[in-house]
Design a protein around this motif. Structure first.
Motif, PDB file in Angstrom:
ATOM      1  N   TYR A 197       0.839  -1.203   0.000  1.00 39.86           N
ATOM      2  CA  TYR A 197       0.000   0.000   0.000  1.00 39.86           C
ATOM      3  C   TYR A 197       0.873   1.250   0.000  1.00 39.86           C
ATOM      4  O   TYR A 197       2.086   1.177   0.208  1.00 39.86           O
ATOM      5  CB  TYR A 197      -0.938  -0.002   1.209  1.00 39.86           C
ATOM      6  CG  TYR A 197      -0.241  -0.010   2.559  1.00 39.86           C
ATOM      7  CD1 TYR A 197      -0.279   1.090   3.390  1.00 39.86           C
ATOM      8  CD2 TYR A 197       0.480  -1.124   2.989  1.00 39.86           C
ATOM      9  CE1 TYR A 197       0.364   1.089   4.622  1.00 39.86           C
ATOM     10  CE2 TYR A 197       1.125  -1.142   4.210  1.00 39.86           C
ATOM     11  CZ  TYR A 197       1.074  -0.028   5.024  1.00 39.86           C
ATOM     12  OH  TYR A 197       1.713  -0.036   6.228  1.00 39.86           O
ATOM     13  N   GLU A 220       4.682   0.905   0.662  1.00 44.73           N
ATOM     14  CA  GLU A 220       5.141   0.122   1.804  1.00 44.73           C
ATOM     15  C   GLU A 220       4.594  -1.296   1.720  1.00 44.73           C
ATOM     16  O   GLU A 220       3.611  -1.561   1.021  1.00 44.73           O
ATOM     17  CB  GLU A 220       4.688   0.786   3.116  1.00 44.73           C
ATOM     18  CG  GLU A 220       5.232   2.192   3.304  1.00 44.73           C
ATOM     19  CD  GLU A 220       4.807   2.816   4.624  1.00 44.73           C
ATOM     20  OE1 GLU A 220       4.341   2.057   5.508  1.00 44.73           O
ATOM     21  OE2 GLU A 220       4.925   4.041   4.770  1.00 44.73           O
ATOM     22  N   ARG A 244       3.697  -4.665   4.375  1.00 43.74           N
ATOM     23  CA  ARG A 244       3.529  -5.068   5.777  1.00 43.74           C
ATOM     24  C   ARG A 244       3.132  -6.538   5.825  1.00 43.74           C
ATOM     25  O   ARG A 244       2.135  -6.944   5.220  1.00 43.74           O
ATOM     26  CB  ARG A 244       2.453  -4.218   6.444  1.00 43.74           C
ATOM     27  CG  ARG A 244       2.146  -4.598   7.901  1.00 43.74           C
ATOM     28  CD  ARG A 244       0.963  -3.807   8.427  1.00 43.74           C
ATOM     29  NE  ARG A 244       0.527  -4.232   9.749  1.00 43.74           N
ATOM     30  CZ  ARG A 244       0.903  -3.664  10.883  1.00 43.74           C
ATOM     31  NH1 ARG A 244       1.718  -2.622  10.842  1.00 43.74           N
ATOM     32  NH2 ARG A 244       0.461  -4.113  12.043  1.00 43.74           N
ATOM     33  N   LEU A 277       1.380  -9.599   7.415  1.00 43.27           N
ATOM     34  CA  LEU A 277       0.133  -9.659   8.178  1.00 43.27           C
ATOM     35  C   LEU A 277       0.030 -10.975   8.934  1.00 43.27           C
ATOM     36  O   LEU A 277       0.354 -12.048   8.392  1.00 43.27           O
ATOM     37  CB  LEU A 277      -1.073  -9.538   7.235  1.00 43.27           C
ATOM     38  CG  LEU A 277      -1.164  -8.270   6.379  1.00 43.27           C
ATOM     39  CD1 LEU A 277      -2.326  -8.392   5.412  1.00 43.27           C
ATOM     40  CD2 LEU A 277      -1.321  -7.034   7.260  1.00 43.27           C
ATOM     41  N   GLU A 327      -4.902 -10.435  11.304  1.00 46.83           N
ATOM     42  CA  GLU A 327      -4.913  -9.161  10.567  1.00 46.83           C
ATOM     43  C   GLU A 327      -5.452  -9.366   9.157  1.00 46.83           C
ATOM     44  O   GLU A 327      -6.239  -8.553   8.650  1.00 46.83           O
ATOM     45  CB  GLU A 327      -3.503  -8.574  10.526  1.00 46.83           C
ATOM     46  CG  GLU A 327      -3.015  -8.021  11.854  1.00 46.83           C
ATOM     47  CD  GLU A 327      -1.569  -7.569  11.786  1.00 46.83           C
ATOM     48  OE1 GLU A 327      -1.200  -6.661  12.552  1.00 46.83           O
ATOM     49  OE2 GLU A 327      -0.802  -8.129  10.966  1.00 46.83           O
ATOM     50  N   GLY A 334      -3.175  -0.970  15.501  1.00 44.69           N
ATOM     51  CA  GLY A 334      -1.936  -1.128  14.745  1.00 44.69           C
ATOM     52  C   GLY A 334      -2.150  -0.950  13.259  1.00 44.69           C
ATOM     53  O   GLY A 334      -1.327  -0.333  12.574  1.00 44.69           O
ATOM     54  N   LEU A 335      -3.264  -1.461  12.744  1.00 42.55           N
ATOM     55  CA  LEU A 335      -3.560  -1.322  11.322  1.00 42.55           C
ATOM     56  C   LEU A 335      -3.905   0.121  10.968  1.00 42.55           C
ATOM     57  O   LEU A 335      -3.535   0.609   9.891  1.00 42.55           O
ATOM     58  CB  LEU A 335      -4.713  -2.255  10.937  1.00 42.55           C
ATOM     59  CG  LEU A 335      -4.433  -3.760  11.096  1.00 42.55           C
ATOM     60  CD1 LEU A 335      -5.685  -4.569  10.788  1.00 42.55           C
ATOM     61  CD2 LEU A 335      -3.281  -4.196  10.192  1.00 42.55           C
ATOM     62  N   GLN A 341      -2.748   2.819  12.573  1.00 44.94           N
ATOM     63  CA  GLN A 341      -1.499   3.570  12.646  1.00 44.94           C
ATOM     64  C   GLN A 341      -0.595   3.280  11.451  1.00 44.94           C
ATOM     65  O   GLN A 341       0.199   4.144  11.035  1.00 44.94           O
ATOM     66  CB  GLN A 341      -0.784   3.254  13.943  1.00 44.94           C
ATOM     67  CG  GLN A 341      -1.505   3.784  15.178  1.00 44.94           C
ATOM     68  CD  GLN A 341      -0.820   3.396  16.479  1.00 44.94           C
ATOM     69  OE1 GLN A 341       0.284   2.874  16.476  1.00 44.94           O
ATOM     70  NE2 GLN A 341      -1.483   3.642  17.596  1.00 44.94           N
ATOM     71  N   ALA A 342      -0.723   2.093  10.892  1.00 44.35           N
ATOM     72  CA  ALA A 342       0.088   1.748   9.722  1.00 44.35           C
ATOM     73  C   ALA A 342      -0.392   2.471   8.470  1.00 44.35           C
ATOM     74  O   ALA A 342       0.337   2.546   7.480  1.00 44.35           O
ATOM     75  CB  ALA A 342       0.052   0.241   9.488  1.00 44.35           C
ATOM     76  N   GLY A 343      -1.619   2.994   8.492  1.00 41.79           N
ATOM     77  CA  GLY A 343      -2.123   3.751   7.350  1.00 41.79           C
ATOM     78  C   GLY A 343      -2.890   2.928   6.337  1.00 41.79           C
ATOM     79  O   GLY A 343      -2.979   3.302   5.170  1.00 41.79           O
ATOM     80  N   LEU A 344      -3.484   1.813   6.769  1.00 41.99           N
ATOM     81  CA  LEU A 344      -4.176   0.931   5.843  1.00 41.99           C
ATOM     82  C   LEU A 344      -5.621   1.354   5.557  1.00 41.99           C
ATOM     83  O   LEU A 344      -6.235   0.842   4.614  1.00 41.99           O
ATOM     84  CB  LEU A 344      -4.166  -0.500   6.384  1.00 41.99           C
ATOM     85  CG  LEU A 344      -2.804  -1.199   6.248  1.00 41.99           C
ATOM     86  CD1 LEU A 344      -2.643  -2.295   7.276  1.00 41.99           C
ATOM     87  CD2 LEU A 344      -2.645  -1.763   4.851  1.00 41.99           C
TER      88      LEU A 344
END
Length: 253
Positions: free
Chosen positions: A188, A195, A197, A199, A203, A238-239, A241-244
């Motif tokens: 994403y 980036e 990530r 999972l 998640e 967490g997801l 904050q990761a920007g998903l």
């Protein structure tokens, strides 16, 4: 719609010289060969830019030979070469010389997704402060909308590990091992940089539920079915904050 001459010229560049005879009956094949070489190089260079992990895995010579074969059978359908090669991963899965390299096709899918994420529409990223303070019942009824750049993958084999270890922008020190072990990955672009990530299974379940239009409550049930005792608030935070995610859609009250 292309003019007849332009269509005939494109056919001639592809090797069908007779299509140009109504205009250039005595045309010398030499200049056409120059065009053919230029077109072929442009397509190969475009595929190398779009699938750098594949080129790194197989080497430049192998890749360019394969790209030439592919490009002859699958010419671009539009002028934007950034969007070329959508069929390349599936083609690799059937390409004879790649028979002993089963990781190439899934890794090519990840390269393709990187390009898609890079070109995806800009959108705001969900601010964690917009989530804080939302009552639990409204949160479970809400829909968390994924950022438009998000591409989700769930493999039965370790394709993400192979890709992460060989993608030029994302190389890790880990030794990639091609093994029959499930791995999930999100690719994403929350801001200016693409980036990736890894999972967890939980998640993946939650994000896949959101992608399919499930409410957060429904997606949470899917995640908890994969991991009983899951700390759902921590996982979702967490997801976020990761920007998903791009926004949270609450029911009207």
């Amino acid at each position: 719609m292309p003019e007849p001459f332009h269509t005939a010229f494109a056919d001639a560049v592809a090797g069908r010289d007779a299509e140009l005879h109504p205009w250039l009956a005595d045309a010398d094949a030499g200049p056409l060969a120059v065009y053919r070489n230029t077109v072929a190089k442009g397509r190969i260079d475009a595929l190398a830019a779009l699938f750098p992990t594949i080129e790194r895995l197989v080497g430049q010579d192998w890749f360019r030979d394969a790209a030439l074969i592919f490009s002859r059978a699958h010419p671009p359908v539009g002028p934007v070469l950034d969007e070329y090669g959508a069929e390349f991963p599936a083609w690799l899965a059937t390409f004879g010389p790649a028979r002993d390299l089963p990781y190439l096709a899934p890794v090519a899918r990840l390269d393709l997704a990187w390009g898609e994420a890079h070109r995806a529409a800009d959108a705001p990223v969900l601010d964690a402060r917009a989530v804080a303070g939302v009552p639990t019942d409204r949160m479970f009824a809400a829909h968390a909308v994924l950022h438009p750049s998000v591409r989700l993958f769930d493999f039965d084999w370790t394709a993400p590990s192979v890709w992460l270890a060989n993608r030029p922008e994302l190389q890790t020190d880990a030794e990639p091992v091609w093994d029959r072990q499930p791995e999930a990955l999100a690719i994403y672009r929350p801001s200016w940089t693409v980036e990736a990530r890894r999972l967890t299974p939980a998640e993946w379940r939650l994000l896949d539920g959101c992608r399919r239009g499930s409410s957060l409550g429904q997606a949470a049930l899917l995640a908890m079915g994969r991991e009983p005792g899951l700390d759902l608030a921590r996982l979702f935070s967490g997801l976020v904050q990761a920007g998903l995610f791009t926004r949270l859609e609450l029911d009207a009250r």
